[in-house]
Enzyme design. Structure first.
Site, PDB file in Angstrom:
ATOM      1  N   GLY A  47      25.881  68.819  50.387  1.00  0.00           N
ATOM      2  CA  GLY A  47      25.169  69.020  51.647  1.00  0.00           C
ATOM      3  C   GLY A  47      25.991  69.617  52.781  1.00  0.00           C
ATOM      4  N   GLU A 102      31.026  66.015  57.017  1.00  0.00           N
ATOM      5  CA  GLU A 102      29.815  65.502  56.358  1.00  0.00           C
ATOM      6  C   GLU A 102      28.572  66.143  56.957  1.00  0.00           C
ATOM      7  OE1 GLU A 102      28.756  64.083  53.941  1.00  0.00           O
ATOM      8  OE2 GLU A 102      29.821  62.281  53.305  1.00  0.00           O
ATOM      9  N   ASP A 103      27.515  66.247  56.149  1.00  0.00           N
ATOM     10  CA  ASP A 103      26.243  66.712  56.703  1.00  0.00           C
ATOM     11  C   ASP A 103      25.530  65.556  57.407  1.00  0.00           C
ATOM     12  OD1 ASP A 103      25.973  65.536  54.216  1.00  0.00           O
ATOM     13  OD2 ASP A 103      24.196  66.666  53.673  1.00  0.00           O
ATOM     14  N   ASP A 106      24.791  58.044  57.252  1.00  0.00           N
ATOM     15  CA  ASP A 106      23.538  57.296  57.250  1.00  0.00           C
ATOM     16  C   ASP A 106      23.861  55.791  57.261  1.00  0.00           C
ATOM     17  OD1 ASP A 106      20.844  57.394  57.267  1.00  0.00           O
ATOM     18  OD2 ASP A 106      20.592  58.068  55.211  1.00  0.00           O
ATOM     19  N   ASP A 162      18.903  68.200  51.551  1.00  0.00           N
ATOM     20  CA  ASP A 162      17.921  68.531  50.510  1.00  0.00           C
ATOM     21  C   ASP A 162      16.843  67.466  50.342  1.00  0.00           C
ATOM     22  OD1 ASP A 162      19.856  66.630  49.298  1.00  0.00           O
ATOM     23  OD2 ASP A 162      18.688  66.965  47.484  1.00  0.00           O
ATOM     24  N   ARG A 168      17.890  73.171  50.985  1.00  0.00           N
ATOM     25  CA  ARG A 168      19.214  73.204  51.613  1.00  0.00           C
ATOM     26  C   ARG A 168      19.388  74.493  52.412  1.00  0.00           C
ATOM     27  NH1 ARG A 168      22.431  69.065  49.383  1.00  0.00           N
ATOM     28  NH2 ARG A 168      22.036  68.579  47.205  1.00  0.00           N
TER      29      ARG A 168
END
Ligand code: PRP
Length: 178
Positions: A47, A102-103, A106, A162, A168
């Site tokens: 990602g 990082e994308d 969480d 994604d 993406r």
């Protein structure tokens, strides 16, 4: 021409222009923080590759890039924090100033594992830079030094993120229909 907006998209959260603007601002923060030093950007596949490319082009200090691939394990659909490195870094990071790219952060479980693992390799410094931060889902506290956007508790795709490996390549970040 950009890809057409898929019907599964509910609304665009951040446009291409807004993303570029925030990445430039965060890259300026990074450049300021590491001025006079050399950086190692470590991107977590898959990602973060779009964010990595855009960010790296805007950072003004000399830098190198390396990649990690990981698999995360869930139990009854819940994340366990158990992570396996599927592709390790190509080079050691001992003595280096490392920025983990990082994308999304969480639950924080992946970031915590990666910080612990990388810290054991003796970098000079170690910090996280994320495109998206969904703090409302945190299960463990992790220090996020650089972030482009805080996002609500919705499923998002685009700019590297994604849904079943699709979307993406969308140049914007969008909320999926429930
Ligand atoms: C995403 C992201 C982080 C992780 C964050 O990866 O790149 O690695 O989830 O989640 P956490 O904070 O709950 O641990 P993903 O598993 O979606 O893989 P991908 O990058 O290949 O899409």
């Amino acid at each position: 021409m950009s890809p057409a907006q898929p019907p599964e998209i509910e609304r665009i959260l951040f446009t291409e222009g807004e993303i570029a603007q925030r990445i430039a601002a965060v890259a300026a923060e990074v450049s300021e923080r590491y001025r006079g030093r050399q950086l190692k950007l470590i991107a977590v596949l898959k990602g973060s590759v779009f964010f990595l490319a855009a960010l790296a082009q805007r950072i003004e200090v000399p830098l190198k890039i390396d990649f990690l691939a990981i698999s995360s394990f869930a139990s009854s659909g819940k994340p366990t924090g158990v992570v396996r490195i599927a592709k390790d870094l190509d080079e050691p990071i001992e003595g280096e100033d490392v920025l983990l790219v990082e994308d999304i952060v969480d639950t924080g479980l992946t970031a915590r594992y990666l910080l612990q693992t990388l810290a054991g390799r003796g970098p000079n410094s170690l910090a996280i830079c994320t495109l998206l931060d969904r703090t409302c889902r945190r299960l463990v506290q992790v220090p996020v030094e650089f972030r482009c956007f805080e996002i609500p508790d919705r499923f998002v795709v685009g700019f590297g993120l994604d849904y079943r490996q699709l979307y993406r390549n969308l140049p914007y970040i969008a909320v999926m229909r429930p």
